[in-house]
Design a protein around this motif. Structure first.
Motif, PDB file in Angstrom:
ATOM      1  N   GLY A 189       0.768  -1.135   0.083  1.00 53.41           N
ATOM      2  CA  GLY A 189       0.018  -0.022  -0.040  1.00 53.41           C
ATOM      3  C   GLY A 189       0.860   1.218   0.179  1.00 53.41           C
ATOM      4  O   GLY A 189       2.080   1.059  -0.304  1.00 53.41           O
ATOM      5  N   THR A 190       0.063   2.358   0.335  1.00 53.95           N
ATOM      6  CA  THR A 190       0.835   3.684   0.327  1.00 53.95           C
ATOM      7  C   THR A 190       1.506   3.863   1.638  1.00 53.95           C
ATOM      8  O   THR A 190       1.306   3.157   2.521  1.00 53.95           O
ATOM      9  CB  THR A 190       0.082   4.823  -0.047  1.00 53.95           C
ATOM     10  OG1 THR A 190      -0.932   4.994   1.148  1.00 53.95           O
ATOM     11  CG2 THR A 190      -0.796   4.477  -1.408  1.00 53.95           C
ATOM     12  N   PRO A 191       2.514   4.812   1.719  1.00 53.05           N
ATOM     13  CA  PRO A 191       3.088   5.172   2.976  1.00 53.05           C
ATOM     14  C   PRO A 191       2.016   5.486   4.169  1.00 53.05           C
ATOM     15  O   PRO A 191       2.221   5.275   5.257  1.00 53.05           O
ATOM     16  CB  PRO A 191       4.065   6.415   2.761  1.00 53.05           C
ATOM     17  CG  PRO A 191       4.403   6.241   1.287  1.00 53.05           C
ATOM     18  CD  PRO A 191       3.277   5.674   0.742  1.00 53.05           C
ATOM     19  N   GLN A 192       0.890   6.296   3.654  1.00 52.57           N
ATOM     20  CA  GLN A 192      -0.170   6.608   4.610  1.00 52.57           C
ATOM     21  C   GLN A 192      -0.878   5.463   4.978  1.00 52.57           C
ATOM     22  O   GLN A 192      -1.248   5.389   6.091  1.00 52.57           O
ATOM     23  CB  GLN A 192      -1.267   7.519   3.881  1.00 52.57           C
ATOM     24  CG  GLN A 192      -0.687   8.733   3.539  1.00 52.57           C
ATOM     25  CD  GLN A 192       0.040   8.950   2.197  1.00 52.57           C
ATOM     26  OE1 GLN A 192       0.389   8.128   1.479  1.00 52.57           O
ATOM     27  NE2 GLN A 192       0.548  10.187   1.845  1.00 52.57           N
ATOM     28  N   ASP A 193      -0.775   4.129   4.304  1.00 56.82           N
ATOM     29  CA  ASP A 193      -1.438   3.094   4.923  1.00 56.82           C
ATOM     30  C   ASP A 193      -0.545   2.344   5.752  1.00 56.82           C
ATOM     31  O   ASP A 193      -1.208   1.108   6.402  1.00 56.82           O
ATOM     32  CB  ASP A 193      -2.101   2.139   3.551  1.00 56.82           C
ATOM     33  CG  ASP A 193      -2.735   2.769   2.490  1.00 56.82           C
ATOM     34  OD1 ASP A 193      -3.658   3.579   2.978  1.00 56.82           O
ATOM     35  OD2 ASP A 193      -2.610   2.353   1.294  1.00 56.82           O
ATOM     36  N   MET A 194       0.575   2.394   5.938  1.00 60.27           N
ATOM     37  CA  MET A 194       1.285   1.832   6.820  1.00 60.27           C
ATOM     38  C   MET A 194       0.917   1.553   8.133  1.00 60.27           C
ATOM     39  O   MET A 194       0.982   0.311   8.551  1.00 60.27           O
ATOM     40  CB  MET A 194       2.953   2.340   6.810  1.00 60.27           C
ATOM     41  CG  MET A 194       3.837   1.624   7.501  1.00 60.27           C
ATOM     42  SD  MET A 194       5.389   2.513   7.788  1.00 60.27           S
ATOM     43  CE  MET A 194       4.938   3.211   9.228  1.00 60.27           C
ATOM     44  N   PRO A 195       0.371   2.531   8.933  1.00 63.86           N
ATOM     45  CA  PRO A 195       0.154   2.072  10.155  1.00 63.86           C
ATOM     46  C   PRO A 195      -0.976   0.927  10.317  1.00 63.86           C
ATOM     47  O   PRO A 195      -1.079  -0.031  11.052  1.00 63.86           O
ATOM     48  CB  PRO A 195      -0.489   3.385  10.683  1.00 63.86           C
ATOM     49  CG  PRO A 195       0.327   4.462  10.094  1.00 63.86           C
ATOM     50  CD  PRO A 195       0.350   3.942   8.778  1.00 63.86           C
ATOM     51  N   GLU A 196      -1.924   1.060   9.564  1.00 65.50           N
ATOM     52  CA  GLU A 196      -3.201   0.240   9.415  1.00 65.50           C
ATOM     53  C   GLU A 196      -2.667  -1.146   8.949  1.00 65.50           C
ATOM     54  O   GLU A 196      -2.938  -2.224   9.445  1.00 65.50           O
ATOM     55  CB  GLU A 196      -4.286   0.620   8.450  1.00 65.50           C
ATOM     56  CG  GLU A 196      -5.213   1.944   9.101  1.00 65.50           C
ATOM     57  CD  GLU A 196      -5.798   1.335  10.419  1.00 65.50           C
ATOM     58  OE1 GLU A 196      -6.219   0.331  10.445  1.00 65.50           O
ATOM     59  OE2 GLU A 196      -5.835   2.050  11.309  1.00 65.50           O
ATOM     60  N   VAL A 197      -1.779  -1.229   8.108  1.00 60.59           N
ATOM     61  CA  VAL A 197      -1.233  -2.464   7.487  1.00 60.59           C
ATOM     62  C   VAL A 197      -0.398  -3.150   8.358  1.00 60.59           C
ATOM     63  O   VAL A 197      -0.480  -4.517   8.500  1.00 60.59           O
ATOM     64  CB  VAL A 197      -0.623  -2.311   6.256  1.00 60.59           C
ATOM     65  CG1 VAL A 197       0.227  -3.605   5.581  1.00 60.59           C
ATOM     66  CG2 VAL A 197      -1.417  -1.653   5.033  1.00 60.59           C
ATOM     67  N   LEU A 198       0.473  -2.405   9.161  1.00 62.38           N
ATOM     68  CA  LEU A 198       1.518  -3.089   9.924  1.00 62.38           C
ATOM     69  C   LEU A 198       0.750  -3.697  11.287  1.00 62.38           C
ATOM     70  O   LEU A 198       1.282  -4.383  12.134  1.00 62.38           O
ATOM     71  CB  LEU A 198       2.328  -2.089  10.366  1.00 62.38           C
ATOM     72  CG  LEU A 198       3.416  -1.781   9.139  1.00 62.38           C
ATOM     73  CD1 LEU A 198       4.749  -1.026   9.736  1.00 62.38           C
ATOM     74  CD2 LEU A 198       3.909  -3.215   8.496  1.00 62.38           C
ATOM     75  N   LYS A 199      -0.302  -3.280  11.403  1.00 62.65           N
ATOM     76  CA  LYS A 199      -1.336  -3.950  12.530  1.00 62.65           C
ATOM     77  C   LYS A 199      -1.426  -5.422  12.749  1.00 62.65           C
ATOM     78  O   LYS A 199      -1.461  -6.118  13.401  1.00 62.65           O
ATOM     79  CB  LYS A 199      -2.844  -3.124  12.652  1.00 62.65           C
ATOM     80  CG  LYS A 199      -2.658  -1.812  13.295  1.00 62.65           C
ATOM     81  CD  LYS A 199      -4.021  -1.249  13.523  1.00 62.65           C
ATOM     82  CE  LYS A 199      -4.060   0.243  13.904  1.00 62.65           C
ATOM     83  NZ  LYS A 199      -5.247   0.923  14.187  1.00 62.65           N
ATOM     84  N   GLU A 200      -1.422  -5.783  11.144  1.00 65.33           N
ATOM     85  CA  GLU A 200      -1.454  -7.153  10.927  1.00 65.33           C
ATOM     86  C   GLU A 200      -0.056  -8.009  11.008  1.00 65.33           C
ATOM     87  O   GLU A 200      -0.218  -9.156  10.899  1.00 65.33           O
ATOM     88  CB  GLU A 200      -2.053  -7.419   9.548  1.00 65.33           C
ATOM     89  CG  GLU A 200      -3.544  -6.769   9.354  1.00 65.33           C
ATOM     90  CD  GLU A 200      -3.791  -6.795   8.003  1.00 65.33           C
ATOM     91  OE1 GLU A 200      -3.217  -7.482   7.230  1.00 65.33           O
ATOM     92  OE2 GLU A 200      -4.879  -6.023   7.470  1.00 65.33           O
ATOM     93  N   HIS A 201       1.055  -7.077  11.113  1.00 64.77           N
ATOM     94  CA  HIS A 201       2.235  -7.774  11.151  1.00 64.77           C
ATOM     95  C   HIS A 201       2.868  -7.219  12.398  1.00 64.77           C
ATOM     96  O   HIS A 201       3.700  -6.170  12.355  1.00 64.77           O
ATOM     97  CB  HIS A 201       3.138  -7.158   9.949  1.00 64.77           C
ATOM     98  CG  HIS A 201       2.543  -7.833   8.761  1.00 64.77           C
ATOM     99  ND1 HIS A 201       2.355  -9.062   8.239  1.00 64.77           N
ATOM    100  CD2 HIS A 201       1.775  -7.109   7.584  1.00 64.77           C
ATOM    101  CE1 HIS A 201       1.947  -9.203   6.941  1.00 64.77           C
ATOM    102  NE2 HIS A 201       1.338  -7.730   6.534  1.00 64.77           N
ATOM    103  N   SER A 202       2.489  -7.782  13.474  1.00 63.25           N
ATOM    104  CA  SER A 202       2.951  -7.033  15.056  1.00 63.25           C
ATOM    105  C   SER A 202       4.468  -7.294  15.388  1.00 63.25           C
ATOM    106  O   SER A 202       4.826  -6.549  15.948  1.00 63.25           O
ATOM    107  CB  SER A 202       1.837  -7.607  16.034  1.00 63.25           C
ATOM    108  OG  SER A 202       1.971  -8.986  15.826  1.00 63.25           O
ATOM    109  N   ASN A 203       5.120  -7.988  14.316  1.00 66.20           N
ATOM    110  CA  ASN A 203       6.338  -8.457  14.600  1.00 66.20           C
ATOM    111  C   ASN A 203       7.508  -7.897  13.707  1.00 66.20           C
ATOM    112  O   ASN A 203       8.323  -8.577  13.186  1.00 66.20           O
ATOM    113  CB  ASN A 203       6.815  -9.938  14.982  1.00 66.20           C
ATOM    114  CG  ASN A 203       8.015 -10.265  15.663  1.00 66.20           C
ATOM    115  OD1 ASN A 203       8.302  -9.676  16.470  1.00 66.20           O
ATOM    116  ND2 ASN A 203       8.251 -11.486  15.506  1.00 66.20           N
ATOM    117  N   VAL A 204       7.377  -6.672  13.079  1.00 65.74           N
ATOM    118  CA  VAL A 204       8.282  -6.203  12.255  1.00 65.74           C
ATOM    119  C   VAL A 204       9.325  -5.604  12.856  1.00 65.74           C
ATOM    120  O   VAL A 204       9.417  -4.898  13.904  1.00 65.74           O
ATOM    121  CB  VAL A 204       7.724  -4.853  11.437  1.00 65.74           C
ATOM    122  CG1 VAL A 204       8.615  -4.325  10.651  1.00 65.74           C
ATOM    123  CG2 VAL A 204       6.434  -5.557  10.861  1.00 65.74           C
TER     124      VAL A 204
END
Length: 465
Positions: A189-204
């Protein structure tokens, strides 16, 4: 990007574990030697303790390279060789100063050679075990990218090839999908989407950002998010638009800057070490074997072809400075000597000259150039001035090879880029090897190249003509 994998604590743990493994192998082999040679184990125990302390003191800082992101078996073995050489000198000094019972010197040499082989095998196996451990999903470092320019695409390839570096790339964010990116790397997604998307990847664990500076507000938001969610943020300057070369980060005071090349010989202490090595080796050779070789060559040359004994040719040296390179003359006197390279069946060569070329005897007078400071024993081979002028116009980074002194032998020469260069690709390969040497110089590498040079003479080098 640093040259080590994972956290400093993990790297330190690996280094300590490897050194403890070294000590176990060394002491076990020492005990076996004592048993086989029927030495008193109790009397030798103090020597074992002193030797272990000396080994640790010599290797604790730079004795391990297994934690580096990419390291070859050759690099591992060369580091073990360095460790044993320095430790052996330390032990000899300690035994000379202190009152320790120890083996005779020739038995100690046998032990050190056996221990060198044992430790080398242990470290290579350890590297394979570590690589397998890092390939396990639960041990991988999860990575995301922000941006998709060529810099990031190259980073993706570095992280995933080979697959034993411990990275799991989840995908990339950008203002739109990039068709040049590998299909195996997911568009998130876009950089603005990052916070929402990374909620699904809690272990980055790590985020690499290469957005242009005009997106400074978005970059700041990415940084804030990383700091609040324990993600390590790395900025990737986009120099690939105008440079297709590896860069090296350096700092002067608190000002960071990027360098094109890593040059160990830019440090005065390294130049002093290399120069001392050159002077000692060249002076020893010139005062011992060279007079005998000179007499033999002079007699045979004078009886097989007319003309001078030595051949002097102007060549390009350090920083483009020209000097006269010395050789035993292997060709008939000819007008093309400063224009044409020697070829396999060159009619200008004599039978005796051909023998000298195949055995490298014709190059031996260059030890005089080394003693005069015009050359080094190991370095890029000096080219004729005409070739320097020609190839500098055809190969972009050709002149970089003159950042260091030319050598009697070199990394390119022992790796198949010796002799005639019929095709431009051959010279490009030689230049690439010379630049690799410039960036990876060490005394141990010089010793290895000298060994390979002698080995090639004994075995025979098809490029020697």
């Amino acid at each position: 990007m640093s040259n080590t994998i994972h956290s400093p604590h993990e790297n330190k743990l690996l280094k300590v574990s490897v050194l403890l493994g070294d000590l176990i192998i060394i002491n076990l082999l020492y005990w076996l030697f004592c048993c086989v040679l029927k030495y008193d184990i109790d009397a030798m125990r103090q020597t074992m303790v002193v030797g272990s302390i000396v080994y640790l003191a010599c290797t604790i800082d730079y004795g391990v390279v297994l934690h580096h992101r990419k390291v070859s078996n050759h690099q591992i073995i060369m580091r073990v060789m360095q460790n044993f050489f320095v430790s052996a000198i330390g032990c000899i000094l300690m035994f000379a100063i202190g009152d320790f019972q120890h083996m005779p010197l020739f038995r100690m040499i046998e032990f050190w050679m056996t221990a060198f082989v044992g430790v080398s095998i242990f470290r290579i196996i350890t590297r394979q075990v570590v690589a397998a451990w890092r390939r396990m999903p639960k041990h991988a470092h999860n990575v995301v990218f922000v941006g998709s320019n060529s810099n990031v695409r190259n980073m993706y390839r570095q992280m995933t090839t080979p697959n034993d570096l411990g990275f799991n790339v989840l995908g990339y964010f950008d203002h739109q999908p990039n068709e040049k990116f590998s299909e195996l790397c997911t568009y998130l997604g876009t950089p603005q989407d990052m916070p929402e998307v990374l909620k699904e990847h809690s272990n980055v664990h790590e985020l690499y950002c290469c957005l242009p500076s005009r997106f400074s507000e978005e970059i700041l938001e990415v940084i804030r998010y990383c700091e609040h969610h324990f993600i390590h943020f790395y900025s990737m300057p986009n120099v690939s638009n105008y440079l297709h070369h590896r860069m090296h980060l350096k700092v002067l005071g608190d000002v960071p800057y990027l360098s094109l090349y890593n040059e160990p010989l830019s440090l005065i202490e390294n130049r002093l070490i290399k120069r001392t090595f050159d002077v000692v080796v060249s002076l020893t050779f010139l005062c011992t074997l060279f007079p005998i070789i000179l007499a033999v060559v002079a007699i045979v040359t004078k009886t097989t072809m007319p003309g001078p004994l030595f051949f002097r040719q102007k060549r390009t040296g350090l920083n483009g400075k020209e000097f006269y390179c010395l050789k035993f003359r292997s060709m008939k006197v000819n007008k093309d000597a400063d224009k044409l390279q020697a070829t396999k069946n060159d009619p200008r060569k004599t039978k005796w000259g051909n023998i000298m070329r195949k055995t490298n005897i014709d190059e031996l007078p260059q030890f005089i150039n080394v003693l005069l400071g015009q050359m080094s024993i190991v370095g890029p081979r000096p080219h004729m001035v005409k070739h320097t002028n020609d190839y500098s116009k055809l190969i972009d980074n050709y002149m970089v090879r003159h950042y260091i002194k030319p050598g009697i032998t070199g990394w390119s020469q022992v790796n198949g880029f010796r002799g005639e260069t019929k095709y431009l690709s051959q010279m490009e390969g030689r230049v690439a090897g010379d630049i690799w040497y410039l960036e990876h110089w060490s005394v141990w590498l010089d010793i290895y190249i000298m060994y390979k040079t002698v080995a090639n003479v004994i075995v025979g080098d098809k490029q020697a003509f």
